[in-house]
Motif scaffolding. Structure first.
Motif, PDB file in Angstrom:
ATOM      1  N   VAL A  82       0.824  -1.205   0.000  1.00 14.62           N
ATOM      2  CA  VAL A  82       0.000   0.000   0.000  1.00 14.62           C
ATOM      3  C   VAL A  82       0.866   1.268   0.000  1.00 14.62           C
ATOM      4  O   VAL A  82       0.593   2.212  -0.723  1.00 14.62           O
ATOM      5  N   TYR A  83       1.910   1.262   0.794  1.00 12.14           N
ATOM      6  CA  TYR A  83       2.780   2.432   0.904  1.00 12.14           C
ATOM      7  C   TYR A  83       3.929   2.285  -0.085  1.00 12.14           C
ATOM      8  O   TYR A  83       4.936   1.664   0.208  1.00 12.14           O
ATOM      9  N   LYS A  84       3.753   2.842  -1.266  1.00  9.51           N
ATOM     10  CA  LYS A  84       4.726   2.656  -2.336  1.00  9.51           C
ATOM     11  C   LYS A  84       5.831   3.700  -2.233  1.00  9.51           C
ATOM     12  O   LYS A  84       5.726   4.785  -2.773  1.00  9.51           O
ATOM     13  N   ILE A  85       6.883   3.317  -1.518  1.00 12.38           N
ATOM     14  CA  ILE A  85       8.077   4.146  -1.424  1.00 12.38           C
ATOM     15  C   ILE A  85       9.220   3.289  -1.950  1.00 12.38           C
ATOM     16  O   ILE A  85       9.385   2.141  -1.536  1.00 12.38           O
ATOM     17  N   SER A  86       9.989   3.831  -2.859  1.00 13.55           N
ATOM     18  CA  SER A  86      11.107   3.060  -3.410  1.00 13.55           C
ATOM     19  C   SER A  86      12.174   2.863  -2.345  1.00 13.55           C
ATOM     20  O   SER A  86      12.205   3.549  -1.323  1.00 13.55           O
ATOM     21  N   LEU A  87      13.077   1.927  -2.608  1.00 13.27           N
ATOM     22  CA  LEU A  87      14.159   1.698  -1.655  1.00 13.27           C
ATOM     23  C   LEU A  87      15.085   2.911  -1.558  1.00 13.27           C
ATOM     24  O   LEU A  87      15.662   3.168  -0.509  1.00 13.27           O
ATOM     25  N   THR A  88      15.195   3.674  -2.624  1.00 15.69           N
ATOM     26  CA  THR A  88      15.982   4.908  -2.553  1.00 15.69           C
ATOM     27  C   THR A  88      15.309   5.894  -1.601  1.00 15.69           C
ATOM     28  O   THR A  88      15.976   6.544  -0.791  1.00 15.69           O
ATOM     29  N   MET A 117      12.165  15.914  24.949  1.00  9.93           N
ATOM     30  CA  MET A 117      10.908  16.125  24.220  1.00  9.93           C
ATOM     31  C   MET A 117      11.060  15.738  22.742  1.00  9.93           C
ATOM     32  O   MET A 117      10.199  15.084  22.170  1.00  9.93           O
ATOM     33  N   THR A 118      12.172  16.130  22.147  1.00  9.43           N
ATOM     34  CA  THR A 118      12.426  15.783  20.749  1.00  9.43           C
ATOM     35  C   THR A 118      12.612  14.277  20.605  1.00  9.43           C
ATOM     36  O   THR A 118      12.198  13.695  19.603  1.00  9.43           O
ATOM     37  N   GLY A 119      13.229  13.646  21.606  1.00  7.96           N
ATOM     38  CA  GLY A 119      13.434  12.202  21.573  1.00  7.96           C
ATOM     39  C   GLY A 119      12.126  11.435  21.582  1.00  7.96           C
ATOM     40  O   GLY A 119      12.000  10.414  20.899  1.00  7.96           O
ATOM     41  N   ILE A 120      11.161  11.905  22.341  1.00  5.76           N
ATOM     42  CA  ILE A 120       9.844  11.255  22.343  1.00  5.76           C
ATOM     43  C   ILE A 120       9.209  11.351  20.961  1.00  5.76           C
ATOM     44  O   ILE A 120       8.680  10.373  20.428  1.00  5.76           O
ATOM     45  N   PHE A 121       9.302  12.533  20.362  1.00  5.01           N
ATOM     46  CA  PHE A 121       8.743  12.709  19.012  1.00  5.01           C
ATOM     47  C   PHE A 121       9.472  11.830  18.003  1.00  5.01           C
ATOM     48  O   PHE A 121       8.842  11.162  17.176  1.00  5.01           O
ATOM     49  N   LEU A 122      10.814  11.820  18.045  1.00  2.86           N
ATOM     50  CA  LEU A 122      11.583  11.032  17.082  1.00  2.86           C
ATOM     51  C   LEU A 122      11.384   9.532  17.263  1.00  2.86           C
ATOM     52  O   LEU A 122      11.320   8.789  16.277  1.00  2.86           O
ATOM     53  N   ALA A 123      11.320   9.071  18.499  1.00  4.70           N
ATOM     54  CA  ALA A 123      11.074   7.648  18.733  1.00  4.70           C
ATOM     55  C   ALA A 123       9.688   7.256  18.237  1.00  4.70           C
ATOM     56  O   ALA A 123       9.503   6.159  17.708  1.00  4.70           O
ATOM     57  N   SER A 124       8.721   8.158  18.366  1.00  4.82           N
ATOM     58  CA  SER A 124       7.378   7.893  17.827  1.00  4.82           C
ATOM     59  C   SER A 124       7.420   7.818  16.313  1.00  4.82           C
ATOM     60  O   SER A 124       6.829   6.922  15.698  1.00  4.82           O
ATOM     61  N   ALA A 125       8.133   8.751  15.688  1.00  6.78           N
ATOM     62  CA  ALA A 125       8.261   8.737  14.223  1.00  6.78           C
ATOM     63  C   ALA A 125       9.012   7.494  13.767  1.00  6.78           C
ATOM     64  O   ALA A 125       8.636   6.859  12.765  1.00  6.78           O
ATOM     65  N   SER A 126      10.051   7.120  14.492  1.00  7.96           N
ATOM     66  CA  SER A 126      10.807   5.918  14.155  1.00  7.96           C
ATOM     67  C   SER A 126       9.946   4.672  14.272  1.00  7.96           C
ATOM     68  O   SER A 126      10.049   3.748  13.457  1.00  7.96           O
ATOM     69  N   MET A 127       9.077   4.655  15.292  1.00  8.59           N
ATOM     70  CA  MET A 127       8.183   3.517  15.457  1.00  8.59           C
ATOM     71  C   MET A 127       7.243   3.375  14.266  1.00  8.59           C
ATOM     72  O   MET A 127       7.060   2.283  13.729  1.00  8.59           O
ATOM     73  N   VAL A 128       6.683   4.493  13.829  1.00  8.99           N
ATOM     74  CA  VAL A 128       5.775   4.465  12.676  1.00  8.99           C
ATOM     75  C   VAL A 128       6.536   4.067  11.413  1.00  8.99           C
ATOM     76  O   VAL A 128       6.064   3.235  10.616  1.00  8.99           O
ATOM     77  N   LEU A 129       7.723   4.630  11.209  1.00  9.17           N
ATOM     78  CA  LEU A 129       8.503   4.300  10.004  1.00  9.17           C
ATOM     79  C   LEU A 129       8.926   2.834   9.986  1.00  9.17           C
ATOM     80  O   LEU A 129       8.894   2.194   8.922  1.00  9.17           O
ATOM     81  N   HIS A 130       9.305   2.287  11.129  1.00  9.74           N
ATOM     82  CA  HIS A 130       9.671   0.871  11.147  1.00  9.74           C
ATOM     83  C   HIS A 130       8.453  -0.022  10.952  1.00  9.74           C
ATOM     84  O   HIS A 130       8.568  -1.117  10.398  1.00  9.74           O
ATOM     85  N   THR A 139      11.528  -8.899  10.878  1.00  7.39           N
ATOM     86  CA  THR A 139      12.050  -9.179  12.219  1.00  7.39           C
ATOM     87  C   THR A 139      12.722  -7.950  12.807  1.00  7.39           C
ATOM     88  O   THR A 139      12.487  -7.581  13.957  1.00  7.39           O
ATOM     89  N   TRP A 140      13.557  -7.315  12.020  1.00  6.43           N
ATOM     90  CA  TRP A 140      14.262  -6.128  12.496  1.00  6.43           C
ATOM     91  C   TRP A 140      13.283  -4.999  12.818  1.00  6.43           C
ATOM     92  O   TRP A 140      13.454  -4.295  13.809  1.00  6.43           O
ATOM     93  N   SER A 141      12.267  -4.842  12.010  1.00  2.00           N
ATOM     94  CA  SER A 141      11.288  -3.780  12.256  1.00  2.00           C
ATOM     95  C   SER A 141      10.527  -4.002  13.555  1.00  2.00           C
ATOM     96  O   SER A 141      10.279  -3.051  14.299  1.00  2.00           O
ATOM     97  N   ASP A 148      11.884   1.380  20.281  1.00  2.24           N
ATOM     98  CA  ASP A 148      11.303   2.729  20.268  1.00  2.24           C
ATOM     99  C   ASP A 148      10.254   2.887  21.367  1.00  2.24           C
ATOM    100  O   ASP A 148      10.145   3.954  21.972  1.00  2.24           O
ATOM    101  N   PHE A 149       9.493   1.832  21.624  1.00  6.57           N
ATOM    102  CA  PHE A 149       8.507   1.882  22.706  1.00  6.57           C
ATOM    103  C   PHE A 149       9.206   2.113  24.043  1.00  6.57           C
ATOM    104  O   PHE A 149       8.778   2.945  24.847  1.00  6.57           O
ATOM    105  N   PHE A 150      10.302   1.387  24.298  1.00  3.04           N
ATOM    106  CA  PHE A 150      11.031   1.577  25.548  1.00  3.04           C
ATOM    107  C   PHE A 150      11.607   2.987  25.644  1.00  3.04           C
ATOM    108  O   PHE A 150      11.574   3.598  26.712  1.00  3.04           O
ATOM    109  N   VAL A 151      12.141   3.503  24.544  1.00  4.96           N
ATOM    110  CA  VAL A 151      12.723   4.853  24.555  1.00  4.96           C
ATOM    111  C   VAL A 151      11.645   5.882  24.901  1.00  4.96           C
ATOM    112  O   VAL A 151      11.867   6.772  25.723  1.00  4.96           O
TER     113      VAL A 151
END
Length: 171
Positions: A82-88, A117-130, A139-141, A148-151
């Motif tokens: 569904v989310y068509k993003i190229s590997l690049t 505060m920025t770390g909470i936002f970035l860990a949330s974004a990282s969680m969504v991206l993974h 497995t890695w994701s 990211d949840f622990f962070v």
């Protein structure tokens, strides 16, 4: 029988006697995280671990981004996703995320309020991206979503350490 001069009178308590544990006036409450000193293990352990995890997450995201940019053979091709993003595109996203995670993780280790505060936002974004990266590396994701949840939890629940970093005006 006569009273001896070195004996204590029966009404006086010896100075070394401790009050009974059922005496409410002399009981101590268990220390809460806010009562603990700034350098205690409970106050800083999770925060330091979250900062280190952010640094490691940043380095690994940079390596993931470089491998996605370098060759398209590292990750499996996904047919209908569904989310068509190229590997690049994923390579650029992960590379930028990794660099920013490194900077914010360093700020968390230095005790900066903005970094928490920025770390909470970035860990949330990282969680969504993974989560979105699941089809390429499942497995890695899943592992990274847990990290990211622990962070997020560690940064959100760690008490404010006074005297370090810059706190907002209301604190």
């Amino acid at each position: 029988m006569t009273q001896q001069p070195h004996a204590t009178p029966p009404s006086a308590t010896p100075p070394s006697a401790t009050p009974p544990v059922w005496d409410k006036e002399h009981q101590q409450a268990a220390p809460t995280p806010a009562d603990m000193p700034a350098g205690s293990g409970f106050a800083t352990g999770g925060l330091v671990f979250a900062g280190v995890l952010m640094l490691v997450n940043g380095v690994l995201a940079i390596l993931q981004g470089i491998s996605a940019l370098a060759t398209d053979d590292v990750y499996n091709r996904v047919g209908d996703y569904v989310y068509k993003i190229s590997l690049t595109g994923w390579g650029v996203i992960l590379l930028v995320l990794g660099v920013v995670l490194l900077a914010v993780g360093y700020g968390v280790l230095k005790g900066a309020w903005w970094a928490r505060m920025t770390g909470i936002f970035l860990a949330s974004a990282s969680m969504v991206l993974h989560f979105l990266f699941l089809p390429y590396s499942p497995t890695w994701s899943v592992i990274m979503v847990g990290v990211d949840f622990f962070v997020i939890w560690a940064l959100a629940t760690a008490p404010h350490v006074s005297g370090r970093g810059t706190a907002p005006a209301g604190r």
